[in-house]
Enzyme design. Structure first.
Site, mmCIF file in Angstrom:
data_model
loop_
_atom_site.group_PDB
_atom_site.id
_atom_site.type_symbol
_atom_site.label_atom_id
_atom_site.label_comp_id
_atom_site.label_asym_id
_atom_site.label_seq_id
_atom_site.Cartn_x
_atom_site.Cartn_y
_atom_site.Cartn_z
ATOM 1 N N THR A 75 -66.837 -9.367 -11.651
ATOM 2 C CA THR A 75 -67.688 -10.447 -12.152
ATOM 3 C C THR A 75 -69.132 -10.191 -11.720
ATOM 4 O O THR A 75 -70.062 -10.225 -12.540
ATOM 5 C CB THR A 75 -67.194 -11.810 -11.619
ATOM 6 O OG1 THR A 75 -65.847 -12.000 -12.068
ATOM 7 C CG2 THR A 75 -68.071 -12.945 -12.116
ATOM 8 N N SER A 208 -63.022 -2.909 -10.227
ATOM 9 C CA SER A 208 -62.703 -3.892 -9.193
ATOM 10 C C SER A 208 -61.500 -3.456 -8.368
ATOM 11 O O SER A 208 -60.517 -2.943 -8.907
ATOM 12 C CB SER A 208 -62.416 -5.238 -9.870
ATOM 13 O OG SER A 208 -62.144 -6.226 -8.906
ATOM 14 N N HIS A 210 -59.227 -5.252 -6.586
ATOM 15 C CA HIS A 210 -57.940 -5.980 -6.565
ATOM 16 C C HIS A 210 -57.093 -5.766 -7.811
ATOM 17 O O HIS A 210 -55.956 -6.231 -7.871
ATOM 18 C CB HIS A 210 -58.164 -7.476 -6.292
ATOM 19 C CG HIS A 210 -58.666 -8.278 -7.453
ATOM 20 N ND1 HIS A 210 -57.831 -9.053 -8.231
ATOM 21 C CD2 HIS A 210 -59.905 -8.439 -7.957
ATOM 22 C CE1 HIS A 210 -58.557 -9.672 -9.158
ATOM 23 N NE2 HIS A 210 -59.820 -9.314 -9.018
ATOM 24 N N THR A 249 -75.008 -7.889 3.896
ATOM 25 C CA THR A 249 -74.228 -7.014 4.780
ATOM 26 C C THR A 249 -72.984 -6.547 4.051
ATOM 27 O O THR A 249 -72.291 -7.345 3.414
ATOM 28 C CB THR A 249 -73.841 -7.777 6.069
ATOM 29 O OG1 THR A 249 -75.050 -8.159 6.732
ATOM 30 C CG2 THR A 249 -73.004 -6.910 6.996
ATOM 31 N N CYS A 335 -57.863 -17.002 -17.142
ATOM 32 C CA CYS A 335 -58.975 -17.931 -16.951
ATOM 33 C C CYS A 335 -58.908 -19.125 -17.884
ATOM 34 O O CYS A 335 -59.525 -20.135 -17.634
ATOM 35 C CB CYS A 335 -60.297 -17.206 -17.174
ATOM 36 S SG CYS A 335 -60.360 -15.660 -16.308
HETATM 37 C C1 LIG Z 1 -60.242 -9.120 -13.694
HETATM 38 C C2 LIG Z 1 -61.305 -8.742 -14.644
HETATM 39 C C3 LIG Z 1 -62.650 -9.064 -14.388
HETATM 40 C C4 LIG Z 1 -63.064 -9.873 -13.181
HETATM 41 O O1 LIG Z 1 -62.978 -9.088 -12.027
HETATM 42 P P1 LIG Z 1 -63.124 -9.746 -10.560
HETATM 43 O O2 LIG Z 1 -63.159 -8.543 -9.663
HETATM 44 O O3 LIG Z 1 -61.894 -10.574 -10.371
HETATM 45 O O4 LIG Z 1 -64.380 -10.513 -10.534
HETATM 46 C C5 LIG Z 1 -63.602 -8.637 -15.289
HETATM 47 N N1 LIG Z 1 -63.267 -7.939 -16.380
HETATM 48 C C6 LIG Z 1 -61.997 -7.609 -16.663
HETATM 49 C C7 LIG Z 1 -61.688 -6.827 -17.899
HETATM 50 C C8 LIG Z 1 -60.969 -8.003 -15.812
HETATM 51 O O5 LIG Z 1 -59.714 -7.695 -16.104
#
Ligand SMILES: *Cc1c(COP(=O)(O)O)cnc(C)c1O
Length: 411
Positions: A75, A208, A210, A249, A335
């Site tokens: 994000t 990302s 996670h 940081t 979402c």
């Molecule tokens: C999960 C996702 C995001 C958001 O990522 P975060 O690290 O949770 O902020 C953005 N774009 C796509 C395509 C995603 O699958």
């Protein structure tokens, strides 16, 4: 014994790999230094750990370590890339506010759509491409939308709801021909598919931790440094960390975990992908065999291997999800699942309201087993049949009435 519930929602988030957790642990306690502390051992140790992680993160996308900026996730990465590039490359006719044309698609994640909407309010022009039913955004579509004042194209690599794969390298080539900055939200792609920002013609890329078995709250933004050198206007100011692009940081433990997660994916993605593809295909073909009116959303042969989005005709997705409570899946996108609006992504590719309302996303991951998938097939088959038995629409369909022609009473 099968442990319940079964998790089939890896496109929403993944558990941390135990090897990732192990790599992180020392950085909570004895190795707690601030990498910005330049004059003692504690700082140096943390800085070294961050730079090792940066090398691992760069390697998985074919970038140079210096080209990776750590963020809090996709994000933030998308916001920085899109707003930062729009502000940097805005056309500024004399005495006027910056403006310019941006191309994106209607099936992007909200973390791309909302920054684009914000820029629209600030005077930028935004085109939202609507791909056809196969869900693929092509270079041809982007080319047709290009204008003399186009400054930025942002198209996701793989869609999070359907797993469909857009023509990213081709779109990148087109942008480079025209000197337009190209950003891709590669959150669902990196770690699952081979990535090379050079060959794939990418200027800015977001991913990302996670979503690839690393910790939550950390991610990366690739910013190309040469041919062409891309610059962004920082969106968060302060201590000047991350070459001024992202003050604050550093999240050292998170970054160490993210680096380890990238390293593991780089080594294991090929075998993992084929294993998950076999399980996903087993799930799809079994459901198509077991019940009528199953529809796969998105062009089947152009999708990530671990995701399937299926519509079950004459069954309501939310109800179906309730009926298979032992299986964690997603209806619409994570979402929007709080509201009863059908998925804007499926609507965006022209799926009708009924089918969009009856769709579920299943996404497999590193610890998904054949036993879990067989359990899902059994539950799902039972639930679809059960819900149809209760459905007057299903009765009418069986009697040969075409539901789409019915005039519903409005109150
Ligand atoms: C999960 C996702 C995001 C958001 O990522 P975060 O690290 O949770 O902020 C953005 N774009 C796509 C395509 C995603 O699958």
């Amino acid at each position: 014994m099968l442990k319940l519930p079964v998790y089939l929602d890896h496109a929403a988030t993944t558990p941390c790999d135990p090897r990732v957790v192990e790599a992180m642990l020392p950085y909570f306690t004895e190795k707690f230094g601030n990498p910005g502390s330049r004059n003692h051992q504690f700082g140096w140790e943390s800085e070294e750990a961050v730079e090792t992680a940066r090398e691992r993160c760069a390697a998985i996308i074919g970038a140079q370590p210096k080209e990776v900026v750590f963020t809090s996730g996709s994000t933030e990465g998308n916001n920085l890339a899109i707003k930062g590039a729009a502000e940097m490359y805005a056309l500024k006719p004399e005495g006027q506010e910056g403006r310019g044309h941006i191309i994106t698609s209607a099936i992007e994640h909200k973390a791309v759509l909302d920054p684009c909407k914000r820029l629209q309010k600030r005077g930028f022009d935004v085109t939202y491409l609507e791909p056809p039913r196969d869900g693929i955004v092509t270079a041809e579509m982007v080319k047709a939308a290009m204008r003399d004042d186009t400054i930025l194209v942002t198209i996701m690599w793989a869609n999070n709801e359907m797993g469909t794969i857009n023509e990213v390298p081709q779109i990148g080539a087109l942008c480079h021909e025209r000197n337009v900055v190209f950003h891709t939200d590669a959150t669902q792609w990196v770690g699952k598919m081979p990535t090379d920002v050079e060959k794939d013609n990418i200027d800015l890329l977001t991913w990302s931790s996670h979503k690839i078995y690393g910790p939550k709250g950390v991610g990366g933004l690739y910013i190309r440094r040469r041919k062409p050198r891309i610059r962004l206007v920082a969106q968060q100011e302060g201590g000047g960390q991350e070459r001024g692009y992202r003050s604050g940081t550093l999240n050292v433990t998170g970054i160490v975990g993210f680096g380890k997660a990238c390293e593991i994916c780089a080594n294991e993605m090929d075998t993992e992908r084929e294993r998950l593809r076999a399980l996903r295909d087993h799930l799809e073909s079994s459901m198509i065999k077991n019940v009528e009116h199953v529809h796969i959303n998105g062009r089947p042969e152009r999708r990530l291997a671990h995701i399937t989005n299926m519509s079950f005709g004459f069954v309501e997705g939310e109800g179906l999800m309730m009926a298979i409570k032992d299986i964690a899946v997603s209806s619409g996108s994570a979402c929007t699942s709080a509201s009863l609006e059908p998925s804007y992504v499926l609507k965006g590719i022209g799926v009708g309201d009924d089918l969009a309302h009856s769709s579920l996303r299943f996404s497999l991951g590193r610890w998904s087993t054949k036993e879990q998938i067989d359990f899902a097939i059994e539950k799902l088959t039972w639930a679809v049949n059960h819900l149809r038995e209760l459905s007057p629409l299903w009765d009418m369909h069986k009697e040969g009435i075409d539901i789409s022609t019915i005039e519903w009473a409005h109150h």
